[in-house]
Each structure stands twice: as structure tokens, then as C-alpha cells.
Design a protein around this motif. Structure first.
Motif, PDB file in Angstrom:
ATOM      1  N   ASP A 183       7.090  -1.747  -5.222  1.00  0.00           N
ATOM      2  CA  ASP A 183       7.960  -1.354  -4.122  1.00  0.00           C
ATOM      3  C   ASP A 183       7.535  -2.097  -2.850  1.00  0.00           C
ATOM      4  OD1 ASP A 183       9.866   0.838  -2.944  1.00  0.00           O
ATOM      5  OD2 ASP A 183       8.048   0.839  -1.688  1.00  0.00           O
ATOM      6  N   ARG A 184       8.494  -2.588  -2.073  1.00  0.00           N
ATOM      7  CA  ARG A 184       8.177  -3.390  -0.881  1.00  0.00           C
ATOM      8  C   ARG A 184       7.296  -2.641   0.115  1.00  0.00           C
ATOM      9  NH1 ARG A 184      12.620  -7.768   0.358  1.00  0.00           N
ATOM     10  NH2 ARG A 184      10.858  -8.491   1.552  1.00  0.00           N
ATOM     11  N   ALA A 185       7.592  -1.377   0.352  1.00  0.00           N
ATOM     12  CA  ALA A 185       6.779  -0.594   1.301  1.00  0.00           C
ATOM     13  C   ALA A 185       5.356  -0.440   0.787  1.00  0.00           C
ATOM     14  CB  ALA A 185       7.417   0.779   1.533  1.00  0.00           C
ATOM     15  N   GLU A 186       5.206  -0.192  -0.496  1.00  0.00           N
ATOM     16  CA  GLU A 186       3.866  -0.069  -1.076  1.00  0.00           C
ATOM     17  C   GLU A 186       3.126  -1.399  -1.009  1.00  0.00           C
ATOM     18  OE1 GLU A 186       2.227   2.618  -2.102  1.00  0.00           O
ATOM     19  OE2 GLU A 186       3.930   3.823  -1.464  1.00  0.00           O
ATOM     20  N   PHE A 187       3.832  -2.513  -1.212  1.00  0.00           N
ATOM     21  CA  PHE A 187       3.179  -3.821  -1.139  1.00  0.00           C
ATOM     22  C   PHE A 187       2.718  -4.114   0.282  1.00  0.00           C
ATOM     23  CE2 PHE A 187       2.767  -8.354  -0.739  1.00  0.00           C
ATOM     24  CZ  PHE A 187       1.950  -8.633  -1.826  1.00  0.00           C
ATOM     25  N   ARG A 188       3.521  -3.764   1.266  1.00  0.00           N
ATOM     26  CA  ARG A 188       3.107  -3.961   2.673  1.00  0.00           C
ATOM     27  C   ARG A 188       1.838  -3.167   2.964  1.00  0.00           C
ATOM     28  NH1 ARG A 188       8.745  -4.051   3.668  1.00  0.00           N
ATOM     29  NH2 ARG A 188       8.773  -1.820   4.048  1.00  0.00           N
ATOM     30  N   HIS A 189       1.759  -1.950   2.454  1.00  0.00           N
ATOM     31  CA  HIS A 189       0.566  -1.116   2.632  1.00  0.00           C
ATOM     32  C   HIS A 189      -0.647  -1.776   1.968  1.00  0.00           C
ATOM     33  CE1 HIS A 189      -1.769   2.525   3.176  1.00  0.00           C
ATOM     34  NE2 HIS A 189      -2.092   2.488   1.894  1.00  0.00           N
ATOM     35  N   PHE A 190      -0.455  -2.266   0.763  1.00  0.00           N
ATOM     36  CA  PHE A 190      -1.528  -2.957   0.030  1.00  0.00           C
ATOM     37  C   PHE A 190      -1.986  -4.200   0.797  1.00  0.00           C
ATOM     38  CE2 PHE A 190      -2.416  -6.468  -2.951  1.00  0.00           C
ATOM     39  CZ  PHE A 190      -3.580  -6.000  -3.509  1.00  0.00           C
ATOM     40  N   ALA A 191      -1.047  -5.023   1.253  1.00  0.00           N
ATOM     41  CA  ALA A 191      -1.391  -6.250   1.976  1.00  0.00           C
ATOM     42  C   ALA A 191      -2.135  -5.930   3.278  1.00  0.00           C
ATOM     43  CB  ALA A 191      -0.131  -7.065   2.265  1.00  0.00           C
TER      44      ALA A 191
END
Length: 61
Positions: A47-55
Motif C-alpha cells: 500500500d502506498r501509505a504503508e510504503f511511505r511510512h516504511f521509507a
């Protein structure tokens, strides 16, 4: 969904040999992730929001 024909990109910060990198591709609502050393191997959809959090967490290290 065929993830092999996506426009994959590798970080500009990857080493000259490109070792130990992931590649990313944009898919509507998600980010596709694969190992640059094994482009035919498994791919992960995040999920894009989860990836932003990970990054953001990785950048904070």
C-alpha cells in the motif's frame, strides 16, 4: 496482474554494481517492489501509505 511489464526504477544511490538494491514500480494505489538481482523473482505489492511510512523509517536510521 502482470508485474513484469511495469516501469521499474532503481535508486540513484545504489552502488556502481547495483548490488543489494530493490527496484520500485508504481501501480495504482500500491508500490511494487522487487530484488534488483532477481528481476524475474517474487514481487511484493505494498500500500502506498504503508510504503511511505516504511521509507520514512529507513531514512531516519
Amino acid at each position: 496482474m502482470d508485474l513484469n511489464n511495469l516501469r521499474w526504477r532503481k535508486s540513484s544511490r545504489s552502488g556502481q554494481n547495483g548490488d543489494h538494491c530493490i527496484e520500485l514500480a508504481t501501480v495504482p494505489g500500491t508500490v511494487a517492489v522487487r530484488d534488483s538481482k532477481d528481476p524475474e523473482g517474487p514481487k511484493l505489492l505494498v500500500d502506498r501509505a504503508e510504503f511511505r511510512h516504511f521509507a520514512a523509517a529507513i531514512r531516519a536510521i
